[in-house]
Every structure is written in structure tokens, then in C-alpha cells.
Design a protein around this motif. Structure first.
Motif, PDB file in Angstrom:
ATOM      1  N   LEU A  59      18.936  57.544  -2.430  1.00  0.00           N
ATOM      2  CA  LEU A  59      18.444  57.362  -3.800  1.00  0.00           C
ATOM      3  C   LEU A  59      16.931  57.204  -3.849  1.00  0.00           C
ATOM      4  O   LEU A  59      16.363  57.006  -4.929  1.00  0.00           O
ATOM      5  N   ASN A  60      16.279  57.286  -2.668  1.00  0.00           N
ATOM      6  CA  ASN A  60      14.822  57.122  -2.566  1.00  0.00           C
ATOM      7  C   ASN A  60      14.353  55.755  -3.053  1.00  0.00           C
ATOM      8  O   ASN A  60      13.232  55.602  -3.549  1.00  0.00           O
ATOM      9  N   GLY A  61      15.230  54.748  -2.947  1.00  0.00           N
ATOM     10  CA  GLY A  61      14.889  53.416  -3.413  1.00  0.00           C
ATOM     11  C   GLY A  61      14.356  52.527  -2.310  1.00  0.00           C
ATOM     12  O   GLY A  61      14.275  52.917  -1.135  1.00  0.00           O
ATOM     13  N   ILE A  62      13.983  51.299  -2.682  1.00  0.00           N
ATOM     14  CA  ILE A  62      13.527  50.302  -1.716  1.00  0.00           C
ATOM     15  C   ILE A  62      14.211  48.972  -2.021  1.00  0.00           C
ATOM     16  O   ILE A  62      14.645  48.721  -3.143  1.00  0.00           O
ATOM     17  N   GLU A  63      14.297  48.133  -1.008  1.00  0.00           N
ATOM     18  CA  GLU A  63      14.883  46.798  -1.171  1.00  0.00           C
ATOM     19  C   GLU A  63      13.794  45.763  -0.977  1.00  0.00           C
ATOM     20  O   GLU A  63      12.986  45.864  -0.045  1.00  0.00           O
ATOM     21  N   ASN A 276      24.486  27.838  -2.754  1.00  0.00           N
ATOM     22  CA  ASN A 276      25.100  28.661  -3.781  1.00  0.00           C
ATOM     23  C   ASN A 276      24.503  30.063  -3.740  1.00  0.00           C
ATOM     24  O   ASN A 276      23.365  30.246  -3.295  1.00  0.00           O
ATOM     25  N   GLY A 277      25.276  31.026  -4.216  1.00  0.00           N
ATOM     26  CA  GLY A 277      24.796  32.395  -4.256  1.00  0.00           C
ATOM     27  C   GLY A 277      25.507  33.178  -5.343  1.00  0.00           C
ATOM     28  O   GLY A 277      26.673  32.900  -5.663  1.00  0.00           O
ATOM     29  N   TYR A 278      24.801  34.149  -5.927  1.00  0.00           N
ATOM     30  CA  TYR A 278      25.346  34.935  -7.033  1.00  0.00           C
ATOM     31  C   TYR A 278      25.030  36.419  -6.807  1.00  0.00           C
ATOM     32  O   TYR A 278      23.884  36.770  -6.493  1.00  0.00           O
ATOM     33  N   PHE A 279      26.035  37.267  -6.968  1.00  0.00           N
ATOM     34  CA  PHE A 279      25.846  38.708  -6.878  1.00  0.00           C
ATOM     35  C   PHE A 279      25.864  39.319  -8.271  1.00  0.00           C
ATOM     36  O   PHE A 279      26.575  38.850  -9.164  1.00  0.00           O
ATOM     37  N   PHE A 280      25.083  40.407  -8.447  1.00  0.00           N
ATOM     38  CA  PHE A 280      24.978  41.075  -9.736  1.00  0.00           C
ATOM     39  C   PHE A 280      25.010  42.590  -9.556  1.00  0.00           C
ATOM     40  O   PHE A 280      24.606  43.111  -8.509  1.00  0.00           O
ATOM     41  N   GLU A 281      25.474  43.271 -10.594  1.00  0.00           N
ATOM     42  CA  GLU A 281      25.407  44.727 -10.593  1.00  0.00           C
ATOM     43  C   GLU A 281      23.969  45.160 -10.878  1.00  0.00           C
ATOM     44  O   GLU A 281      23.229  44.481 -11.594  1.00  0.00           O
ATOM     45  N   THR A 282      23.580  46.298 -10.320  1.00  0.00           N
ATOM     46  CA  THR A 282      22.229  46.816 -10.523  1.00  0.00           C
ATOM     47  C   THR A 282      22.279  48.263 -11.009  1.00  0.00           C
ATOM     48  O   THR A 282      23.355  48.842 -11.168  1.00  0.00           O
ATOM     49  N   TRP A 283      21.094  48.833 -11.214  1.00  0.00           N
ATOM     50  CA  TRP A 283      20.991  50.242 -11.598  1.00  0.00           C
ATOM     51  C   TRP A 283      21.689  51.133 -10.576  1.00  0.00           C
ATOM     52  O   TRP A 283      22.201  52.203 -10.906  1.00  0.00           O
ATOM     53  N   ARG A 284      21.728  50.675  -9.316  1.00  0.00           N
ATOM     54  CA  ARG A 284      22.403  51.429  -8.258  1.00  0.00           C
ATOM     55  C   ARG A 284      23.876  51.602  -8.568  1.00  0.00           C
ATOM     56  O   ARG A 284      24.438  52.688  -8.435  1.00  0.00           O
ATOM     57  N   ASP A 285      24.525  50.515  -8.968  1.00  0.00           N
ATOM     58  CA  ASP A 285      25.956  50.542  -9.281  1.00  0.00           C
ATOM     59  C   ASP A 285      26.226  51.414 -10.512  1.00  0.00           C
ATOM     60  O   ASP A 285      27.193  52.176 -10.535  1.00  0.00           O
ATOM     61  N   LEU A 286      25.364  51.288 -11.526  1.00  0.00           N
ATOM     62  CA  LEU A 286      25.550  52.067 -12.749  1.00  0.00           C
ATOM     63  C   LEU A 286      25.387  53.562 -12.470  1.00  0.00           C
ATOM     64  O   LEU A 286      26.167  54.388 -12.965  1.00  0.00           O
ATOM     65  N   LEU A 287      24.366  53.907 -11.671  1.00  0.00           N
ATOM     66  CA  LEU A 287      24.143  55.304 -11.323  1.00  0.00           C
ATOM     67  C   LEU A 287      25.319  55.862 -10.531  1.00  0.00           C
ATOM     68  O   LEU A 287      25.787  56.987 -10.788  1.00  0.00           O
ATOM     69  N   TYR A 288      25.814  55.075  -9.598  1.00  0.00           N
ATOM     70  CA  TYR A 288      26.948  55.496  -8.777  1.00  0.00           C
ATOM     71  C   TYR A 288      28.185  55.722  -9.641  1.00  0.00           C
ATOM     72  O   TYR A 288      28.903  56.708  -9.497  1.00  0.00           O
ATOM     73  N   ARG A 289      28.422  54.791 -10.571  1.00  0.00           N
ATOM     74  CA  ARG A 289      29.578  54.915 -11.446  1.00  0.00           C
ATOM     75  C   ARG A 289      29.480  56.172 -12.326  1.00  0.00           C
ATOM     76  O   ARG A 289      30.466  56.863 -12.558  1.00  0.00           O
ATOM     77  N   GLU A 290      28.276  56.460 -12.802  1.00  0.00           N
ATOM     78  CA  GLU A 290      28.069  57.679 -13.593  1.00  0.00           C
ATOM     79  C   GLU A 290      28.393  58.924 -12.770  1.00  0.00           C
ATOM     80  O   GLU A 290      29.029  59.864 -13.264  1.00  0.00           O
ATOM     81  N   LYS A 291      27.944  58.920 -11.511  1.00  0.00           N
ATOM     82  CA  LYS A 291      28.202  60.065 -10.628  1.00  0.00           C
ATOM     83  C   LYS A 291      29.700  60.229 -10.384  1.00  0.00           C
ATOM     84  O   LYS A 291      30.223  61.348 -10.366  1.00  0.00           O
ATOM     85  N   LEU A 292      30.405  59.107 -10.214  1.00  0.00           N
ATOM     86  CA  LEU A 292      31.835  59.171  -9.930  1.00  0.00           C
ATOM     87  C   LEU A 292      32.630  59.653 -11.146  1.00  0.00           C
ATOM     88  O   LEU A 292      33.698  60.246 -10.992  1.00  0.00           O
ATOM     89  N   ASN A 293      32.104  59.399 -12.335  1.00  0.00           N
ATOM     90  CA  ASN A 293      32.826  59.779 -13.557  1.00  0.00           C
ATOM     91  C   ASN A 293      32.504  61.187 -14.046  1.00  0.00           C
ATOM     92  O   ASN A 293      33.090  61.660 -15.013  1.00  0.00           O
ATOM     93  N   GLN A 294      31.574  61.843 -13.386  1.00  0.00           N
ATOM     94  CA  GLN A 294      31.212  63.204 -13.797  1.00  0.00           C
ATOM     95  C   GLN A 294      32.307  64.209 -13.442  1.00  0.00           C
ATOM     96  O   GLN A 294      32.995  64.055 -12.451  1.00  0.00           O
TER      97      GLN A 294
END
Length: 294
Positions: A59-63, A276-294
Motif C-alpha cells: 500500500l506504499n504506507g508507513i508505520e 491497558n490497550g485498545y485496537f482500532f480500525e484504520t484506513w487500511r482496513d476500510l481500503l481492504y474491505r472495499e477491495k474485497l467487496n469489489q
């Protein structure tokens, strides 16, 4: 969960499609023993799922990681507010009002906006921004529509055999196997696990002396403390820093680990225990979901 379970989990975090035979050879255990240990971790809720997702390289992203002390007292609400940003994927809360914010950015140009947001909303007194070091992109190869079809059927069951899902995506087992091999070869996919170890989690900030060979020290630490290390991270913008995320069963074991690291003679060593720790959805998850639904 013991040291062997942790070693198995780390191999599956790196690539959950690693065969049990390959793991058995790596750890000098029988295939049956590996199978039983993995199944036990699943039954105990330590391994939630086997996942397949496009990698940040694809995805050409960075962490990035931003950490510091917050002036806020309502840390749960603060974490949710920070998690509202599309780039935030994890918030870790440690003793002494230390907060760790992990995020995914589409590119480096988003860093200023995100770090400004984190510092403002997080009410950080001081902060440090670290850019996670990722493997170099060695090719212009990208994920194809077939690759996304394969990832779709492997999404939360990434250990499915090729022969089991090839017909589902409309290709031969040979073709599916070839595409998976190519995705792995070019680091275009993350085959991993959702892992929830029910153990005490510590974060060690290890600053090496400038005269030390970074690569050798990284490898040595990984080998010496392998029974406790969950992650060992490098950062491209802070060359002498190693961030060690370690698991222990008790506070005393965590203190012993800290004492052993202090004896190493590092330039600096900081130790924080997460509560304590919390996980969240990001643009990565949304983009992936869009790709899977195409």
C-alpha cells in the motif's frame, strides 16, 4: 503459555502459513507437539484468528509510533478520541500516564498532520515520534485482482490449504500457489495471527552506545531474550533505538528482566508496563474491505 508457545506464536505472527513441520524443525519439537500447542492457544483464546491482509509495502504506507506522558486523567476516553483518527490502530496505556500511539500513514506527507493531532488530543507534555523500519521495496510488483480474490478467501482463515480454496477463486492449485509465493517473496501480504497473550506486557526503550554494531546487537538481544520478546522494533529516524516488547508472567519476572537488561551497559534504558490497550480500525482496513467487496 510457556516459552515454547511464545516462540510458536512469534513464527505465526511473522507468517501464519508457515507449516507445522517447518516450525517443528525450527524449534526442535515434533509436528504433533506443535499442532497440540497451537490448538491449545486457540482453545484458550490466545490465538483469535489467522489473518491475511495487504502489507504496508503493497500500500506504499508507513508505520509510526508516538509516545510520551499525557496530562489527561481520563485515559479511556482519551484513547477513544485518539482512536477516532483514521490512522490510529493501537493505543497502549502504561504506568505513570505514559501513552503509546501506533498509526499507519499513507505516506510521509501525512506525518505532520497526524503528529499534531496526537499531541493536541493526547495532551502530551513531551513526545517522541518513531518511524518504523520496514523491508525495502525491491520491485514495482503490485497486488492483482486475483491476489485480492485469494486474500478474500483467506481473510480470517489464512491457513487454508491451496487445494481447499483454489476452486473457490476459479484457478488451479498451481496458479494459486504461485501467486501466494510471489506475494510473500515481495512482501506484499501480511499472513499473521490476531494474538492476545494473557500476560504482563512491558515496553523497554533500549538506547545503544554509538560505538556498538546495531545489527549485531539487535540479533544478540533477540537471541538472548527470546523467551520473553514478543516484538523487537527498529526505527529509521532513530538509528540507535531498539524497542523491545516483552511478555512475563509476573511483576517479579518483569523486574528480573529489567535488571538483566540494566547489566548490559546500554547508553540508556527505560521500562514501562502496560496495563491497558485498545485496537482500532484504520484506513487500511476500510481500503481492504472495499477491495474485497469489489
Amino acid at each position: 503459555m510457556d516459552g515454547k508457545d511464545l516462540q510458536i506464536a512469534k513464527l505465526l505472527l511473522k507468517n501464519c502459513r508457515t507449516t507445522y513441520r517447518e516450525i517443528s524443525e525450527e524449534l526442535d519439537l515434533s509436528v504433533n507437539a506443535i499442532y497440540k500447542r497451537v490448538q491449545n492457544m486457540i482453545d484458550e483464546g490466545l490465538i483469535k484468528s489467522f489473518t491475511a491482509k495487504p502489507s504496508l509495502i503493497a500500500l506504499n504506507g508507513i508505520e509510526i509510533l508516538i509516545y510520551g506522558r499525557t496530562k489527561s486523567l481520563g485515559l479511556e476516553k482519551l484513547s477513544k478520541n485518539l482512536g477516532n483518527h483514521e490512522s490510529t490502530y493501537f493505543i497502549g496505556i502504561a504506568a505513570g500516564n505514559m501513552i503509546y500511539i501506533n498509526g499507519y500513514l499513507r505516506n510521509i506527507s501525512e506525518l505532520h498532520e497526524y503528529s499534531t493531532f496526537v499531541n493536541k488530543i493526547g495532551k502530551l507534555q513531551t513526545s517522541t515520534t518513531c518511524i518504523r523500519k520496514l523491508p525495502y521495496r525491491i520491485t514495482s510488483e503490485t497486488l492483482t485482482s486475483l491476489d485480492y480474490e485469494i486474500l478474500k478467501v483467506l481473510n480470517n482463515n489464512a491457513r487454508r490449504s491451496v487445494s481447499d480454496f483454489a476452486d473457490e477463486v476459479g484457478v488451479s492449485a498451481k496458479t494459486a500457489r504461485k501467486r501466494i509465493k510471489k506475494m510473500e517473496m515481495y512482501n506484499l501480504v501480511d499472513f499473521s495471527i490476531n494474538f492476545a497473550p494473557q500476560m504482563l506486557t512491558s515496553q523497554f526503550h533500549i538506547s545503544l552506545n554509538p560505538d556498538k554494531d546495531y545489527f549485531k546487537e539487535f540479533q544478540r538481544l533477540n537471541k538472548t531474550y527470546t523467551d520473553n520478546i514478543l516484538y523487537l522494533q527498529q526505527f529509521s529516524n532513530i538509528p540507535n533505538l531498539i524497542m523491545m516488547t516483552a511478555l512475563t508472567k509476573t511483576n517479579q519476572e518483569s523486574a528480573n528482566l529489567h535488571n538483566n537488561l540494566q547489566k548490559e551497559g546500554f547508553k540508556d534504558l527505560l521500562h514501562h508496563i502496560f496495563y491497558n490497550g485498545y485496537f482500532f480500525e484504520t484506513w487500511r482496513d476500510l481500503l481492504y474491505r472495499e477491495k474485497l467487496n469489489q
